[in-house]
Design an enzyme around this catalytic site. Structure first.
Site, PDB file in Angstrom:
ATOM      1  CD  GLN A   1      67.009  50.169  16.109  1.00  8.80           C
ATOM      2  OE1 GLN A   1      67.833  50.219  17.005  1.00  8.80           O
ATOM      3  NE2 GLN A   1      66.848  51.162  15.244  1.00  8.80           N
ATOM      4  CB  SER A   2      71.369  43.904  15.168  1.00  2.07           C
ATOM      5  OG  SER A   2      72.406  43.120  15.707  1.00  2.07           O
TER       6      SER A   2
END
Length: 337
Positions: free
Chosen positions: A75-76
């Site tokens: 979930q960058s």
């Protein structure tokens, strides 16, 4: 400090707002709290990486790249903003996503930032936790180069001296805003992870002799490692700017007591911070970065570290898109009908 010497794409919505948080200030009963809204930089819901990418993507274009590569956690926020910037410039984008949590929730692996990566046209590959992701990225980049692509690689978080220029500029911008309003600021607080935001801010603040202490609330590494990472990058950034030596080791301060069970794993104090900011101020934080930074701010106020009569600016690094990958972390109980 003449930042116009460096290539830059002016795509961020700047200056970002500086707002007083009246209800949160009253709730905590301590210092006056302001927020620097770097969640409002534009480009795919915004966030702190857009400032860095203005310089990084201009450097990529100047180098003749037709593809950018970067890496980050599943979930960058950085990956999502890189994909959006590449889409805006018409470049291909390939991302390596590291599984740092082991979560098998569909929302975590397919929604939130991951969904937006793909909507912006990026291609992705997954990697297990614990490897040297920058080295792995260079290996994959060589594969693309062998196919004829001109690949520019961006380290995780956009955290190198070029990317840190974005937060040197933010320091100048913030000081201009507080000076124009006649606001004396006693502390600046933000979440710190890959080091680029804190390194750029402290370099900028020291270069203009702002006299405002900066505290990074760590989201991943232990305090000694985090501070050394930030200091090393601040030294390199100052060197790039032509003001070597402006940052001293004592200027770099991190508090890493709010990481919780690990990077990317929501903490109870972080979830409380999300609820407080959302319920009192209508502002969304993310569980990975901004919520843990805010959790540190809240706890330090409650403990009296930051005192009534002081004025604090919390720099919101963005990331709300990640909330949709973490729906499983919230229990709304009887709020649901």
């Amino acid at each position: 400090m003449h930042l116009a010497r460096f290539p830059r794409h002016f795509l961020a919505h700047l200056p970002t707002p500086l707002e007083r948080l009246d209800r949160l200030t009253a709730e905590l009963g301590g210092p006056e709290i302001w927020i620097k809204r770097d969640d409002c930089t534009g480009l795919s819901t915004g966030g702190n990486k857009t400032r860095k990418l203005e310089f990084l993507m201009a450097e990529a274009e100047a180098a003749g790249a037709d593809m950018v590569m970067t890496q980050g956690a599943t979930q960058s926020n950085h990956a999502r903003q890189t994909a959006a910037f590449a889409a805006k410039l018409g470049m291909a984008c390939h991302i390596l996503l590291e599984d740092r949590t082991g979560y098998n929730h569909a929302s975590y692996n397919q929604n939130g930032n991951v969904l937006l990566d793909h909507l912006h046209g990026a291609t992705t590959e997954k990697r297990p936790a614990g490897g040297d992701m920058n080295a792995e990225m260079e290996k994959v980049a060589e594969r693309f180069r062998a196919e004829g692509r001109k690949v520019y690689t961006i380290p995780g978080g956009g955290s190198n001296p070029t990317g840190a220029l974005g937060y040197v500029n933010c320091a100048f911008e913030l000081l201009g805003q507080v000076n124009d309003r006649g606001l004396r600021v006693d502390h600046i607080v933000h979440a710190t992870g890959s080091a680029g935001t804190q390194a750029g801010l402290i370099t900028g603040l020291k270069a203009i002799n702002a006299g405002i202490p900066l505290l990074g609330v760590g989201v991943r590494a232990p305090k000694p490692k985090q501070e050394e990472n930030v200091f090393a990058l601040a030294l390199a950034t100052a060197e790039k700017l032509g003001c070597a030596g402006v940052v001293q080791r004592g200027d770099v301060v991190a508090n890493c007591d709010y990481v919780g069970d690990g990077y990317g794993i929501p903490s109870e104090s972080g979830l409380e911070a999300i609820r407080l900011f959302a319920g009192l101020e209508g502002i969304l934080l993310d569980p990975v970065y901004s919520a843990k930074g805010a959790a540190g701010l809240i706890d330090l106020i409650r403990k009296g570290h930051f005192k009534k009569g002081e004025r604090i600016v919390f720099l919101h690094t963005g990331g709300a898109a990640g909330l949709f990958g973490y729906d499983f972390a919230f229990d709304f109980g009887n709020l649901r009908r």
